[in-house]
Motif scaffolding. Structure first.
Motif, PDB file in Angstrom:
ATOM      1  N   GLU A 163       0.184  -0.975  -0.309  1.00  0.00           N
ATOM      2  CA  GLU A 163       0.216   0.385  -0.291  1.00  0.00           C
ATOM      3  C   GLU A 163       0.239   1.434  -0.207  1.00  0.00           C
ATOM      4  OE1 GLU A 163      -3.575   0.227   2.145  1.00  0.00           O
ATOM      5  OE2 GLU A 163      -4.139  -1.820   1.977  1.00  0.00           O
ATOM      6  N   THR A 194      -2.947  -2.687  -2.807  1.00  0.00           N
ATOM      7  CA  THR A 194      -3.434  -1.370  -2.775  1.00  0.00           C
ATOM      8  C   THR A 194      -5.568  -2.248  -2.124  1.00  0.00           C
ATOM      9  OG1 THR A 194      -4.329   0.515  -3.864  1.00  0.00           O
ATOM     10  CG2 THR A 194      -4.492  -1.393  -4.929  1.00  0.00           C
ATOM     11  N   TYR A 196      -6.666   0.840  -3.010  1.00  0.00           N
ATOM     12  CA  TYR A 196      -7.251   2.090  -4.389  1.00  0.00           C
ATOM     13  C   TYR A 196      -7.509   1.190  -5.819  1.00  0.00           C
ATOM     14  CZ  TYR A 196      -5.288   5.454  -0.690  1.00  0.00           C
ATOM     15  OH  TYR A 196      -5.329   6.390   0.752  1.00  0.00           O
ATOM     16  N   GLU A 198      -8.924   1.844  -8.204  1.00  0.00           N
ATOM     17  CA  GLU A 198      -8.196   3.386  -9.617  1.00  0.00           C
ATOM     18  C   GLU A 198      -6.974   2.628 -10.076  1.00  0.00           C
ATOM     19  OE1 GLU A 198      -8.134   6.531  -6.594  1.00  0.00           O
ATOM     20  OE2 GLU A 198      -9.002   4.770  -6.413  1.00  0.00           O
ATOM     21  N   GLU A 199      -5.957   2.709  -8.636  1.00  0.00           N
ATOM     22  CA  GLU A 199      -4.973   1.589  -8.584  1.00  0.00           C
ATOM     23  C   GLU A 199      -4.641   0.101  -9.427  1.00  0.00           C
ATOM     24  OE1 GLU A 199      -1.944   3.912  -5.636  1.00  0.00           O
ATOM     25  OE2 GLU A 199      -2.548   2.081  -5.320  1.00  0.00           O
ATOM     26  N   GLU A 300     -13.568  -0.829 -10.089  1.00  0.00           N
ATOM     27  CA  GLU A 300     -14.128  -0.709  -8.991  1.00  0.00           C
ATOM     28  C   GLU A 300     -15.557  -0.516  -9.325  1.00  0.00           C
ATOM     29  OE1 GLU A 300     -15.170   2.661  -5.787  1.00  0.00           O
ATOM     30  OE2 GLU A 300     -12.433   2.402  -6.183  1.00  0.00           O
ATOM     31  N   SER A 492      -9.142   7.690   3.621  1.00  0.00           N
ATOM     32  CA  SER A 492      -7.850   6.853   3.474  1.00  0.00           C
ATOM     33  C   SER A 492      -7.744   5.172   4.167  1.00  0.00           C
ATOM     34  CB  SER A 492      -6.551   7.418   4.014  1.00  0.00           C
ATOM     35  OG  SER A 492      -5.950   7.420   3.809  1.00  0.00           O
ATOM     36  N   ARG A 499     -16.373   3.035   2.223  1.00  0.00           N
ATOM     37  CA  ARG A 499     -16.623   4.214   1.816  1.00  0.00           C
ATOM     38  C   ARG A 499     -17.577   4.644   1.601  1.00  0.00           C
ATOM     39  NH1 ARG A 499     -12.242   4.670  -2.712  1.00  0.00           N
ATOM     40  NH2 ARG A 499     -13.284   7.652  -3.529  1.00  0.00           N
ATOM     41  N   PHE A 522      -8.296  11.354  -2.963  1.00  0.00           N
ATOM     42  CA  PHE A 522      -9.142  10.418  -3.916  1.00  0.00           C
ATOM     43  C   PHE A 522     -10.011  11.505  -4.794  1.00  0.00           C
ATOM     44  CE2 PHE A 522      -8.918   7.531   0.153  1.00  0.00           C
ATOM     45  CZ  PHE A 522      -8.735   6.169  -1.386  1.00  0.00           C
TER      46      PHE A 522
END
Length: 580
Positions: A163, A194, A196, A198-199, A300, A492, A499, A522
């Protein structure tokens, strides 16, 4: 196909009597490519990375790393890899150069090889100007770059990153990705862990974990394929978007949905006629001349769909919250010329804005830009050098106690008392905010029911799953029913489902008249804001709605920029040099 760096064969790992952290995983990691180890908090990502390093061994199954069996030959593989843990062990009271020297000693890098290695890594990470700076004084992005440099002191055949993008702004995140992508050109294999998603889009391959199980392995495009044709962008919305989104999320046809500036992004369920599903979902909304057009799916979207969809649009928290007068024209949060100097360094310079009731206002900026300083002055944690901040009309200098009672604060890092139980934290914060007697008892019981704390009531806060910690932090911030919420990077590191649950509560509270000031890295969360101030080098360089900021950077070649594109372009236009 490149030669495999890692082979996983039926790997399982359990800690005590809990459910398996990893449950019969098999997969591969190739050389010369970036493999994303993706999943929500508690999915098993860190456990799997530690098994890959040989720091732990599996209960069953086998792991082969660079030809070494992790059980029998851990020392051999550890000499060939670079590893950057989630909380990388930089020594904050040592300088950048002293940290490099220390890690060179620990890695056994020969003295004769150090000048060339240091010069290459400092150039690679753009840290050559900061060798004398203490690591503790670096911004978040610079710390991650220094951590990466230390992990690369002896050029590894395999790089394991846990991460590395957490808490890092979009510019620094792009820098990290560019650096890591360069490593793969020489055949280095990379595992990038991760939460996230989008990564995940930037990876060559993805291993998607949830609850210790492998849900997907392959290129991100193969994952996106499952929702192709089912993702729509809705435009032409009149009135407030948040209640419209909440109504859509309660529809059986809708799997997921988020606000995107003036529009909404909606994922409908599987079926032969997705266009008919979205038409049925928006029929009768009476929300303007709505237009639903297919848009490109994201990783996502597919992940949330795979888990059965988002949490819906209902907020039990908002249902029990008081309704504030949204017609009151007076701003709830005000900054007038806010300035903060530390010696001869100006962290925030003449920041001015006003936030009316029932709006979400975002403070964005690169690491070290001054947004956290501005945020802390406005919630009474930092005294300004000049200027004035007000909350609900109370001056933060002269009426600090009254102002603080009007706001709820949720810190970037979990700031509750880890050794206190869930119930004890609620009791403590209720007392801090002046609640007493029957009212205090009622609010604690009510929030315990709203957030379903029953199974966790006696558990120490530090031992809670991350999603439950976030619920507890939000509960403590709203226990006294404040007029304003201050949210400092509130999501975070948490997974997309958590989220969405969090923002369902925030969006619904705003409809009840609560005013929200939020900082975030974000860029999709920035789209949820009504207005944004972009802070750079201590000054506000842009102020407006997400749509207005994106319109400022649109070009004939890129007529529909993302919020991240706008962030980077506006910082660049303001004269972005390296961070300081």
């Amino acid at each position: 196909m490149s030669e495999d760096c890692i082979r996983l064969s039926d790997v399982s790992k359990r800690f005590g009597s809990a459910a398996p952290a990893l449950d019969h995983l098999s997969g591969r990691v190739g050389g010369g490519e970036i493999t994303g180890l993706v999943g929500p908090d508690g999915a098993g990502k860190t456990t799997l990375l530690r098994l890959m390093t040989g720091l732990m061994v599996p209960d069953s199954g086998s792991i082969e790393v660079l030809g070494f069996d992790t059980r029998r030959e851990p020392a051999g593989l550890q000499a060939q890899i670079g590893y950057m843990p989630q909380r990388f062990g930089l020594y904050e009271d040592l300088s950048v150069q002293e940290n490099l020297d220390l890690y060179a000693d620990m890695r056994g890098l020969a003295l004769v090889d150090r000048p060339a290695a240091f010069a290459e890594l400092l150039r690679f990470t753009d840290l050559a100007r900061f060798t004398g700076r203490l690591a503790g004084k670096l911004s978040g992005g610079m710390k991650q770059k220094l951590g990466l440099a230390c992990a690369l002191l002896k050029k590894p055949r395999l790089l394991l990153l846990d991460e590395p993008g957490v808490g890092v702004d979009p510019i620094s995140r792009r820098d990290l990705w560019a650096m890591v992508r360069d490593l793969t050109k020489d055949g280095t294999g990379v595992v990038w862990s991760t939460a996230y998603l989008e990564e995940a889009e930037a990876c060559d391959r993805v291993l998607l974990l949830n609850g210790g199980k492998l849900l997907f392995a392959g290129p991100p495009a193969d994952m996106r394929e499952r929702v192709t044709g089912r993702v729509f962008k809705i435009t032409g919305i009149s009135g407030r978007r948040r209640p419209i989104l909440a109504r859509l999320l309660e529809r059986s046809e809708v799997m997921d949905g988020v606000i995107q500036g003036e529009a909404m992004r909606i994922v409908v369920g599987p079926g032969d006629r997705p266009a008919a599903l979205i038409d049925r979902a928006i029929a009768g909304l009476d929300a303007g001349a709505l237009s639903a057009k297919p848009t490109s799916p994201r990783f996502e979207d597919a992940f949330v769909d795979m888990l059965g969809g988002g949490p819906g649009g209902r907020s039990k928290l908002a249902e029990v919250a008081r309704t504030l007068d949204t017609t009151d024209p007076k701003p709830v949060i005000e900054a007038h010329g806010l300035t903060k100097r530390f010696g001869d360094f100006t962290a925030a310079d003449d920041i001015t804005f006003a936030i009316p009731r029932g709006q979400i206002f975002g403070l964005l900026g690169p690491n070290g830009a001054g947004k956290s300083t501005t945020f802390k002055m406005l919630c009474g944690l930092l005294k300004p050098t000049a200027g004035e901040g007000r909350v609900s009309g109370y001056d933060l200098r002269r009426e600090s106690a009254q102002a603080r009672n009007q706001l709820g604060y949720m810190a970037q890092k979990f700031s509750l008392y880890g050794d206190l139980s869930v119930a004890q934290n609620l009791e403590f914060f209720a007392g801090v905010y002046g609640l007493a007697g029957a009212h205090k008892t009622e609010r604690i019981a009510l929030l315990g029911e709203v957030f379903d704390f029953g199974p966790y009531g006696a558990m120490s806060a530090k031992d809670l799953p991350l999603g439950i910690k976030q619920r507890l932090a939000l509960a403590c911030a709203v226990i006294h029913e404040p007029a304003a919420l201050f949210l400092d990077e509130p999501t975070s590191g948490v997974d997309p489902i958590t989220r969405r649950e969090f923002w369902t509560h925030i969006n619904a509270l705003v409809e009840k008249g609560i005013t929200v000031l939020v900082t975030t890295h974000f860029m999709d969360e920035a789209e949820y804001c009504d207005r944004i101030a972009l802070i750079y080098h201590g000054r506000s360089i842009a102020l407006g709605s997400p749509g207005a900021l994106k319109a400022r950077v649109a070009t004939p070649e890129a007529p529909d920029p993302t919020m991240e594109d706008a962030f980077i372009a506006l910082i660049g236009a303001s004269g972005a040099g390296g961070q300081s």
